[in-house]
Scaffold this active site. Structure first.
Site, PDB file in Angstrom:
ATOM      1  CG  HIS A 319       3.046  -8.741  -1.987  1.00 26.65           C
ATOM      2  ND1 HIS A 319       3.898  -9.624  -1.371  1.00 26.65           N
ATOM      3  CD2 HIS A 319       1.811  -9.048  -1.556  1.00 26.65           C
ATOM      4  CE1 HIS A 319       3.194 -10.437  -0.612  1.00 26.65           C
ATOM      5  NE2 HIS A 319       1.922 -10.113  -0.691  1.00 26.65           N
ATOM      6  CG  ASP A 377      -5.877  -6.761  -1.193  1.00 30.21           C
ATOM      7  OD1 ASP A 377      -6.712  -7.649  -0.975  1.00 30.21           O
ATOM      8  OD2 ASP A 377      -4.902  -6.535  -0.462  1.00 30.21           O
TER       9      ASP A 377
HETATM   10  N1  ACO Z   1       2.418   3.044  -4.379  1.00 30.39           N
HETATM   11  C1  ACO Z   1       3.502   3.855  -4.484  1.00 30.39           C
HETATM   12  N2  ACO Z   1       4.721   3.563  -3.998  1.00 30.39           N
HETATM   13  C2  ACO Z   1       4.860   2.381  -3.353  1.00 30.39           C
HETATM   14  C3  ACO Z   1       3.777   1.475  -3.211  1.00 30.39           C
HETATM   15  C4  ACO Z   1       2.524   1.837  -3.748  1.00 30.39           C
HETATM   16  N3  ACO Z   1       1.473   1.037  -3.627  1.00 30.39           N
HETATM   17  N4  ACO Z   1       4.201   0.386  -2.536  1.00 30.39           N
HETATM   18  C5  ACO Z   1       5.503   0.593  -2.263  1.00 30.39           C
HETATM   19  N5  ACO Z   1       5.904   1.790  -2.774  1.00 30.39           N
HETATM   20  C6  ACO Z   1       7.267   2.352  -2.725  1.00 30.39           C
HETATM   21  C7  ACO Z   1       7.561   2.895  -1.337  1.00 30.39           C
HETATM   22  O1  ACO Z   1       7.244   4.266  -1.231  1.00 30.39           O
HETATM   23  C8  ACO Z   1       9.047   2.635  -1.216  1.00 30.39           C
HETATM   24  O2  ACO Z   1       9.711   3.657  -1.905  1.00 30.39           O
HETATM   25  P1  ACO Z   1      11.164   4.162  -1.369  1.00 30.39           P
HETATM   26  O3  ACO Z   1      12.085   2.988  -1.516  1.00 30.39           O
HETATM   27  O4  ACO Z   1      11.483   5.292  -2.278  1.00 30.39           O
HETATM   28  O5  ACO Z   1      10.961   4.556   0.055  1.00 30.39           O
HETATM   29  C9  ACO Z   1       9.249   1.336  -2.012  1.00 30.39           C
HETATM   30  O6  ACO Z   1       8.156   1.272  -2.947  1.00 30.39           O
HETATM   31  C10 ACO Z   1       9.238   0.093  -1.140  1.00 30.39           C
HETATM   32  O7  ACO Z   1       8.056   0.139  -0.337  1.00 30.39           O
HETATM   33  P2  ACO Z   1       7.999  -0.426   1.145  1.00 30.39           P
HETATM   34  O8  ACO Z   1       6.843   0.187   1.841  1.00 30.39           O
HETATM   35  O9  ACO Z   1       9.350  -0.301   1.772  1.00 30.39           O
HETATM   36  O10 ACO Z   1       7.735  -1.945   0.837  1.00 30.39           O
HETATM   37  P3  ACO Z   1       7.117  -2.993   1.833  1.00 30.39           P
HETATM   38  O11 ACO Z   1       7.540  -4.318   1.344  1.00 30.39           O
HETATM   39  O12 ACO Z   1       7.449  -2.640   3.243  1.00 30.39           O
HETATM   40  O13 ACO Z   1       5.542  -2.780   1.654  1.00 30.39           O
HETATM   41  C11 ACO Z   1       3.305  -2.967   0.967  1.00 30.39           C
HETATM   42  C12 ACO Z   1       4.707  -3.602   0.943  1.00 30.39           C
HETATM   43  C13 ACO Z   1       2.903  -2.613   2.400  1.00 30.39           C
HETATM   44  C14 ACO Z   1       2.303  -3.968   0.418  1.00 30.39           C
HETATM   45  C15 ACO Z   1       3.338  -1.698   0.076  1.00 30.39           C
HETATM   46  O14 ACO Z   1       3.660  -2.038  -1.253  1.00 30.39           O
HETATM   47  C16 ACO Z   1       2.002  -0.930   0.111  1.00 30.39           C
HETATM   48  O15 ACO Z   1       1.793  -0.134   1.031  1.00 30.39           O
HETATM   49  N6  ACO Z   1       1.087  -1.193  -0.865  1.00 30.39           N
HETATM   50  C17 ACO Z   1      -0.215  -0.568  -0.863  1.00 30.39           C
HETATM   51  C18 ACO Z   1      -1.123  -1.311   0.098  1.00 30.39           C
HETATM   52  C19 ACO Z   1      -1.535  -2.665  -0.435  1.00 30.39           C
HETATM   53  O16 ACO Z   1      -1.949  -2.830  -1.566  1.00 30.39           O
HETATM   54  N7  ACO Z   1      -1.494  -3.666   0.459  1.00 30.39           N
HETATM   55  C20 ACO Z   1      -1.903  -5.024   0.155  1.00 30.39           C
HETATM   56  C21 ACO Z   1      -0.748  -5.949   0.228  1.00 30.39           C
HETATM   57  S1  ACO Z   1      -1.233  -7.567  -0.269  1.00 30.39           S
HETATM   58  C22 ACO Z   1      -2.003  -8.222   1.070  1.00 30.39           C
HETATM   59  O17 ACO Z   1      -1.804  -7.909   2.196  1.00 30.39           O
HETATM   60  C23 ACO Z   1      -2.982  -9.203   0.764  1.00 30.39           C
END
Ligand code: ACO
Length: 443
Positions: A319, A377
Site C-alpha cells: 500500500h 483487498d
Molecule cells: N508484490 C511484490 N512487490 C511489491 C508489491 C507487491 N504487491 N507492492 C510493492 N512491491 C515492491 C515494488 O516492486 C517496489 O520495489 P522496488 O523498490 O524494488 O522497486 C516497492 O515494493 C515499492 O512499490 P511501489 O510500487 O513503488 O509502491 P507504491 O506505493 O507506488 O504502490 C501499490 C502501492 C500500487 C498498492 C503496490 O503495493 C501494488 O501494486 N500492490 C498490488 C496491487 C494492490 O493490492 N492494490 C490495492 C491497493 S489498496 C486499494 O487501492 C484499496
C-alpha cells in the site's frame, strides 16, 4: 538548493523551512503547517511566485493536496480514523448509514438525526424509469464498472435540479441521490449481465439488505435475507467508505475543482477506481489465488513476486500509505471467517491458499524489508465470492461503498473558501523551440 528547519524563536513565531538556491544566492522561507495528527506539511504555495521554481513529485508521494477533516491514516502504525473514530470500532459497533452521516456531517448522529438522514437517503433509491433504457444499450457482457461509469455519469442528464453546486440544498440532494442510487445501479448492472429482470429497491430494508435483495432476488420467488450476510455486507461497505486522498478521491476532487457537477465527478472517481493498482485489485487477488491453485505453489509465486526482472506482484499486498498491516484487512479477515462459517464453507481452498500465502509472505525478507502487508483487498474477494457475487462485481461493490467518501471529500472541497481549480505544473523535458519544417524537407 538546501532546506533547513527553523524552530520558533518566540511562541508567536510560526515554524518554517528555509529553502536556499545556492547558485542564485536566493532564499525563501516556507511556513510549516501543523495538522491535528500526522506530519507537518511545507506550505509551498508562494514558492513559484518568489523563486520561479515548481516542486516535482510524480505520484504525489510527498505532496499534501488539500486540507481535510474527514479521514486520518497513520500508515506506519496501521491506524485509520474517520472523523477521529477508529475503523475497527466503527466496523464493530456502527452501521454503514451512520458512517455515511459521520463522513458527511462530521459527527455521529443522534437518533433523530439518523432517522431523518436514513429517510432522506432511502426516498431516493429508485432510478428515473427512463434510465433503464440506458442499461439496455450496453452489451450483456459489459463489465459492471463500465456500466456504472456510464450510468452514474448519465445521472447529470436526469437530475438537473441538483447540479447547481453553488446551492447547498442542491449539493445535499445530489449527495443523497448518489448514495441512494449507486446500489440500485450496481445491482442493475449485475442483473442485466445475467439476463434477469431488474429488481426495484425496497425501502423497508436496510441499505445493505436492500442491495443484497436487488442483486439476488427474482420476481418469482421470495428472497430470504440472511442476517449474517447482511451484516457482513454492511461491514464491507463501512471498510471501503473512505480512505483520504487516494487516487480515485483525488480524481473526484480534481474533477470537482473545475466546478463540474457531482454526478460527473463521481463517474470520474469510478473510472479511476477500476484500475488493478487501486479498486480493481480485489478482482485480481481472486484470479491470483485461483491461479496459484494449491499451497505447494506458494514458494514459487513468492519467488516471482520478489524477482526484480519479473513484473508480477502479489495482488492484495502493499500500500502506498500503510507500511504495516492495513487495519481494514484485519476486520476483513474476521468477517471472512464469519461468512464462510455461516455458509458451511470453512474448508474453502481459496481461504486456505490466502492464509498460507499471507503467512509465507509475512516471514519473507523481501516483504519484511519493503513493509508489504495484506491490504483491504486481500480477503474481500473470498467473502464476496462466497456470498455469490461474480468477480466482475467486486470493484463495483467497492465503488458503491466509496461513493459516500468521494461525496464527503467533494463537499468539503466545495465548501472550502481556499478551493481553487486543481492545475499542477510539470518538468518539461521535450524539444526546445524550433521552426516548422515543411513536409518535403523532412527526413
Ligand atoms: N508484490 C511484490 N512487490 C511489491 C508489491 C507487491 N504487491 N507492492 C510493492 N512491491 C515492491 C515494488 O516492486 C517496489 O520495489 P522496488 O523498490 O524494488 O522497486 C516497492 O515494493 C515499492 O512499490 P511501489 O510500487 O513503488 O509502491 P507504491 O506505493 O507506488 O504502490 C501499490 C502501492 C500500487 C498498492 C503496490 O503495493 C501494488 O501494486 N500492490 C498490488 C496491487 C494492490 O493490492 N492494490 C490495492 C491497493 S489498496 C486499494 O487501492 C484499496
Amino acid at each position: 538548493m538546501n532546506a533547513t528547519t527553523t524552530a520558533a524563536a518566540k511562541p508567536a513565531a510560526k515554524e518554517s523551512v528555509t529553502l536556499t538556491d545556492n547558485q542564485n544566492n536566493k532564499a525563501v522561507n516556507l511556513p510549516l503547517l501543523p495538522g491535528t495528527l500526522g506530519p507537518k506539511v511545507v506550505d509551498v504555495r508562494k514558492l513559484y511566485a518568489e523563486t520561479g521554481m515548481f516542486t516535482y513529485d510524480p505520484g504525489y508521494t510527498s505532496t499534501g493536496s488539500c486540507e481535510s477533516k474527514i479521514t486520518f491514516i497513520d500508515g506506519d502504525e496501521g491506524v485509520l480514523l474517520h472523523r477521529g473514530y477508529p475503523i475497527e470500532e466503527l466496523a464493530e459497533k456502527s452501521n454503514f448509514m451512520e458512517v455515511c452521516y459521520l463522513l458527511l456531517y462530521g459527527e455521529l448522529p443522534t437518533e433523530a438525526q439518523k432517522a431523518k438522514f436514513e429517510e432522506g437517503v432511502t426516498r431516493h433509491t429508485m432510478l428515473h424509469e427512463q434510465m433503464h433504457q440506458i442499461f439496455r444499450g450496453f452489451r450483456r457482457d459489459a463489465h459492471p464498472m463500465a456500466v456504472m461509469c456510464g450510468v452514474v455519469g448519465a445521472m447529470s442528464a436526469f437530475y438537473h435540479d441538483s447540479t447547481d453546486i453553488t446551492d447547498p440544498r442542491q449539493r445535499e440532494i445530489a449527495s443523497y441521490r448518489l448514495i441512494a442510487k449507486v446500489p440500485t445501479i450496481a445491482a442493475m448492472a449485475f442483473k442485466y449481465s445475467i439476463g434477469q429482470p431488474f429488481v426495484y429497491p425496497r425501502n423497508d430494508l436496510s441499505y445493505a439488505e436492500n442491495f443484497l435483495h436487488m442483486t439476488f432476488a427474482v420476481p418469482c420467488e421470495t428472497y430470504k435475507m440472511n442476517p449474517v450476510l447482511a451484516k457482513a455486507m454492511d461491514r464491507i461497505f463501512i471498510l471501503h467508505a473512505d480512505h483520504e486522498q487516494n487516487a480515485s478521491t483525488s480524481t473526484v476532487r480534481l474533477a470537482g475543482s473545475s466546478g463540474a457537477n457531482p454526478f460527473a465527478c463521481i463517474a470520474a472517481g469510478i473510472a479511476c477506481l477500476w484500475g488493478p493498482a487501486h479498486g480493481g485489485a480485489n478482482e485480481a487477488v481472486l484470479a491470483m489465488l485461483k491461479q496459484i491453485g494449491s499451497k505447494d505453489r506458494i514458494p514459487e509465486i513468492v519467488k516471482r513476486a520478489r524477482d526484480p526482472k519479473d513484473d508480477f506482484r502479489l495482488m492484495g499486498f502493499g500500500h502506498r500509505v500503510y507500511k504495516n498491516y492495513d487495519p481494514r484487512a484485519k476486520v476483513m479477515q474476521k468477517t471472512c471467517y464469519e461468512v464462510l462459517n455461516e455458509l458451511g464453507m470453512t474448508n474453502n481452498p481459496l481461504l486456505e491458499t490466502a492464509m498460507e500465502l499471507e503467512r509465507v509472505a509475512l516471514q519473507d525478507d523481501y516483504f519484511i524489508q519493503k513493509k508489504l502487508y495484506p491490504n483491504v483487498d486481500f480477503y474481500s474477494g473470498i467473502i464476496l465470492q462466497a456470498m455469490g457475487f461474480p468477480t466482475s462485481m467486486f470493484t463495483a461493490i467497492f465503488a458503491l461503498a466509496r461513493t459516500v467518501g468521494w461525496i464527503a471529500q467533494w463537499k468539503e472541497m466545495i465548501e472550502d473558501p481556499a478551493q481553487k481549480i486543481g492545475r499542477p505544473r510539470q518538468l518539461y523535458t521535450g524539444a526546445t523551440k524550433r521552426p516548422y519544417v515543411p513536409i518535403a524537407r523532412r527526413a
